[in-house]
Write a protein that holds these residues in place. Sequence first.
Motif, mmCIF file in Angstrom:
data_model
loop_
_atom_site.group_PDB
_atom_site.id
_atom_site.type_symbol
_atom_site.label_atom_id
_atom_site.label_comp_id
_atom_site.label_asym_id
_atom_site.label_seq_id
_atom_site.Cartn_x
_atom_site.Cartn_y
_atom_site.Cartn_z
ATOM 1 N N ALA A 13 0.815 -1.209 0.000
ATOM 2 C CA ALA A 13 0.000 0.000 0.000
ATOM 3 C C ALA A 13 0.851 1.263 0.000
ATOM 4 N N ARG A 14 1.786 1.321 0.934
ATOM 5 C CA ARG A 14 2.504 2.589 1.086
ATOM 6 C C ARG A 14 3.651 2.732 0.104
ATOM 7 N N SER A 15 4.401 1.651 -0.120
ATOM 8 C CA SER A 15 5.586 1.803 -0.970
ATOM 9 C C SER A 15 5.281 1.568 -2.435
ATOM 10 N N LEU A 16 4.323 0.663 -2.731
ATOM 11 C CA LEU A 16 4.125 0.312 -4.140
ATOM 12 C C LEU A 16 2.798 0.811 -4.706
ATOM 13 N N GLY A 17 2.034 1.477 -3.905
ATOM 14 C CA GLY A 17 0.839 2.149 -4.424
ATOM 15 C C GLY A 17 -0.347 1.258 -4.716
ATOM 16 N N TRP A 18 -0.383 0.035 -4.189
ATOM 17 C CA TRP A 18 -1.543 -0.826 -4.405
ATOM 18 C C TRP A 18 -2.647 -0.449 -3.418
ATOM 19 N N ARG A 62 0.347 0.432 -13.152
ATOM 20 C CA ARG A 62 -0.481 0.386 -11.951
ATOM 21 C C ARG A 62 -1.744 1.210 -12.135
ATOM 22 N N GLU A 63 -1.549 2.405 -12.729
ATOM 23 C CA GLU A 63 -2.706 3.268 -12.884
ATOM 24 C C GLU A 63 -3.762 2.633 -13.785
ATOM 25 N N ARG A 64 -3.278 1.970 -14.822
ATOM 26 C CA ARG A 64 -4.211 1.374 -15.775
ATOM 27 C C ARG A 64 -4.493 -0.107 -15.501
ATOM 28 N N ASN A 65 -3.981 -0.571 -14.372
ATOM 29 C CA ASN A 65 -4.240 -1.955 -13.981
ATOM 30 C C ASN A 65 -3.730 -2.940 -15.038
ATOM 31 N N LEU A 66 -2.527 -2.719 -15.498
ATOM 32 C CA LEU A 66 -1.985 -3.575 -16.557
ATOM 33 C C LEU A 66 -0.960 -4.567 -16.010
#
Lengths: 776, 500
Positions: A56-61, B74-78
């Motif tokens: 969550a914090r480091s990789l933005g998931w 990540r933004e586009r869920n790819l």
Amino acid sequence: MIGLQAAPGAPAIVRYNLDALEQIAECVQDGTYCVVLGPRLSGKTVLLQYVEETLARSLGWTCVYIDLYTIQASTLQGFFADLIRLTAGRIGELANLELPVPEAGPASSAVFRAFLSETVTALGRDLVLIIEHLEAVPADLIQALLTSLRAAFMDQQTHEQRVIVVVSGALSLATLTVGESSPFRGIARRVFVGDLTRSQSETLIAEQLARKGIEASKRARWRLLQAAQGDPYLIRRLCQRCAEMTGGDTPQRLRGRNVKGLTRSFLQNDVYQYAPLQEAVRLIEEDPDLLHCILLLLAHGTVLKTELPLPLSPDVDPLYLTGVVEQVNGESYRIQNLIYHRFLMRHFHPGRVGYLLAIVGRWDAAIDYLEAAIRGGNQEASSDLLPATIHSMYAAEDLFQAARFLTRGLSAAFAVVEARVWHAPPLEERLQLVGHLGLRANNAPWASREIPITADRLEARAYRQARALRGPEGGRHVWRAIPLMTPGQRPVGVVMLCDDLQGEQFVAQRERDLRLLGYLSQAARAVQAVSTRRRELTLAGRMQASLLPAAPPEMDGWQIAATLRPARETSGDFYDFIPLPGGRLGLVVADVTDKGMGAALYMALSRTLIRTYASDYPDRPDLALQAANDRILADTGADLFVTVFYGILDPATGTLTYCNAGHHPPYLFHAQGGGALQALPGRGMAIGMIEDTHWGYTTIQLDPGALLLLYTDGVPDAQSPEKERFGTEQMLDVAQANLGRSVWELQDDLLARLQQFIGDEPQFDDITLMAVMRNS
Amino acid sequence: MYKEWPPLLRRLSEDLGYVVRAGKPALGYELFFVDLSFWKLRLSNRTPVIWVKRRDLESTFPQHLLQSLGDVMRERNLSRQIVLVLLDGESEPLLRHTASPLYNLVVIGCEEQERILHSRRPSGELLDLISAQVPISTLAPYETRAPVTGSRFFGREYEISRIVGNPDTNHAILGIRRIGKTSLLREIERILKESEDPAHVVYLECSDLLATEDYIREVVRKLNPRELPRLHLQRYVFFFPDFLERMGRVYKSKIIFLLDEVDNLVIMQRGDWELFRMLRASANKGACQYILAGFREAMREQYLLDSPFYNFAQEIRLSEFTRRQAHDLIVTPMENLRVRIKNKDEVVGRIYEETAGHPNLIQYYCMILLRQLDRTGQREIGPESLIDVYADEGFKGHLLTSFMQNTENREKALVYAILLSAAEVQSRGFSHSFIDAVLRKRGIVLPQDDIDEACNVLTLAGVLHHKGKEYFFTSPVFTKVLKQTYDLEYLFRKVKEEGV
């Protein structure tokens, strides 16, 4: 890869579980589910919180951690409602998003799934959902949760955004979460955490000691390693105790004897509160085979996999799942550390093992352990042993076995050193010795195995008078004869036992006597039940035997031999010779596909019907069987059937017209061509399976010198002690070797070879043989 | 519009007929999607392409660019897809940083794009480039955990044509776990949605829809979620048929329901069958068509005269692959991955025999082979490279799990009893009465119907097959692995104790 790695300051448990970390990362990357399993207190929470934080914090998931301990609802609907609210709250905090939460009130697994689906759509990206502490909720709720998550997995396969689920729980949940019937089976990867290798354990010990400023001797480190190897929590806990104990010293010094004392103290005071061991005990106590494995490991240290009586599946290894066992070189197992070993040794004392085995009905083994417990001074075990012996008597095959259980009870619970168990067969004026205990068992005057009830002996008098009698006193020992009484009936037998007159006070002796009489009263009922059962079976066997021909018919120019050896009192096999018009003879060999009383009755019915219809159709064996088949199906509702070979032999011409209804093919050895062999195979199925079955018939010629061999499957299927099968080939070899000799010699030879082959193995199927030869 | 496309995509689209679509830019990068599905690999019909223009490369360190591309993914869920990066510059510096498989990125620099543009086999050149950068085990279409469709779906042509060609009939797809029921449903969904006269198709996973209420709510949620809030005010027996008819009018077509995993639903509905009666009525009215998938419970109901399942749907039994289908599943992806197969017939034959034609097992097997090739860097397999299935714990585990998962104690007992009997019988074949006899010999008496049903399930599971009245074990490998791994006497005792 998404780069889920252990940062330099990561907790120790993360550093020791890098493989697990990598596997979880792969699952998240691939969008597959993941099940993280480990013993309690093995650090799963720390690891998963680290995963959450990094993702969550480091990789933005978008990653949400749910601890099921925070859900208190006990109903299914309440559970899902709470889970939805909790998840929505967490995601709302994280993504600053108002989610489509269903209206307040109970929910269902389907509502939860719909909520997840709508949530990822609203998020517009994947959601990693970490659900921890599955063990906090009842098993049926776990099942419902996993089913719902599986449905979500299947549902989302064509969607752009997905929920990626990581669930975690104690090792004991392996069957539920990754076992063969788990909803997660096939869609989730399983990751085991928590076990440390020996070198990891050494490093952790060194780290912990250093952190607490403890200077430890080599011996102390070694003792710590022995005590807690493989278990990170136990290592930390012992090191903490070390620190507390050596708190006064500066610098703190730790010696081997300190660790020894700490280990002892842990075993005395803390071990029953230690969750991983509680869980292990629960698992082991639930499975008698697992218990057996643990006992072997406790007794022998390291044991080869192949010597353990448990199927060690390549999939979910039940021994590993206890969390107290480790593999050695991939081939053997041993208990992981000293604390586990000592605790399990103490916990699984013979009394407890006997009790556990009695619960699952493994009487013989249970009695062994309970006896050992009593010998070891645990008198309380006798309260389990006595019911165990009574139950075993009821389950006994015969009176001898029942008497053996009785004498074991007398010996272990009442310290009887010598005893005889006499049975009084109904309507017979005698007592029969069925069991004994003690060294002098075979010495005179006890050697006699039968005595008339009129005899002037203590046991016979006790039987006649139906009351307990004492023998003459004068020494330290006295013999007593106690009839085995059931209310309102004659005694079923007598127990003679030798009592020690010294060593016990009157009150204690009286109390023991009362317990003994109570025990023998229960034993009497069991003996009577076994006796009645055996008598009925024997009677049925005799009745059945009377249905078989007294002797094969004698015909000029022909030799006929036949025999039947039942596996039990009654048999499902039969043979018959049916006189038919014109001097012809019907030959029948048949096998009912079962044993015991039901098969015997079925046999009697089949035999009678075949005989009846054989006279109606003296030329057509197929029509006779057809009529018998229809009648059997009409008159019986049994799920039984009978394979039959029925042939009509004309002794004058040597023709045999036969019909084979699903029976093993008889073999015909022709006289010409050095005994050329012909099988007489069956057409169609056995009698009693389907109505309106038609078999057809065949006629063959038996020339002078020809031999016809008929049999049931008990011959080829006979098993040696090595579990090999006698086989058709061997049967035919014996027959071939006897060509030219009489059929009686052939039969004797074949039976002798079978007996030799079977050895001491119990005969498990009825054996029937019939040989018909036309003289040269 | 093509003017703003990179030359390579223009060529693929204009000259070579690839379907290319421009997407919404992400973090300032142009994003495209190209249909590479017909290569029958893991590349989908929406394979993402990120275009990194020359200006994006100026004064940017490769590792920063890589971070930036990661953000786009990540933004586009790819993240789960193989992404092509068209670079208006040299690929080498970026490739140095992607040496560890950080992402499934395929970097195509200027030079490589030129090479593809001028090649006589541009598609082949592009594929070569992709397979050089992505491990072939990742690129392969094989999937053993999740359902697949489109380019990754193989076989089942007959079943698809039967279902798609009979729009007025309901169908019940019956098969064991992991035989491909969900994939088949998903493939049918795709085909129906992409057809010229698209129907309104609703896929419903039913394993957790245990009550009529759950089912109806899920259908409403899929067809018209606005009606959800007042659903609890309705009486289902009146509301639901009316709702389906209204939706038929709204969508101007029959609604096709693909109901997956119906077994749990069947169990919960036994008794009043309220829901199934409604389904039957809606199908009879012509408002809906139902294609169900299930296993044991659905199979049982098909034959019960008083069940609403009886005669409701045409049964389609999904069994193991034919040899030709297995050949396609093994050979086509391998060839597309540029893997040469020596002695093809022998290789395919052995894999087919060892997996008994079970598609999931074939794929598992092929994945093991591809991982081996990834490790060694080789691109050729032959009979000698086939795995030793008796030694490979992974394959053994997968094989046995498949059996354990698909059978209940009764079927297990039957298999163990036969295997514990004479070896000659196992190879020669065994009759119904033999099965009964071996079970009885070990103290289990089963009614004929139960033995029939057990044989039926075992046949469906690919464990047995029958010729006439005789049954045979389908795969010698399975029986050997089972005997090797377990103490069958113990297992038999265990299932007997647990009850059959």
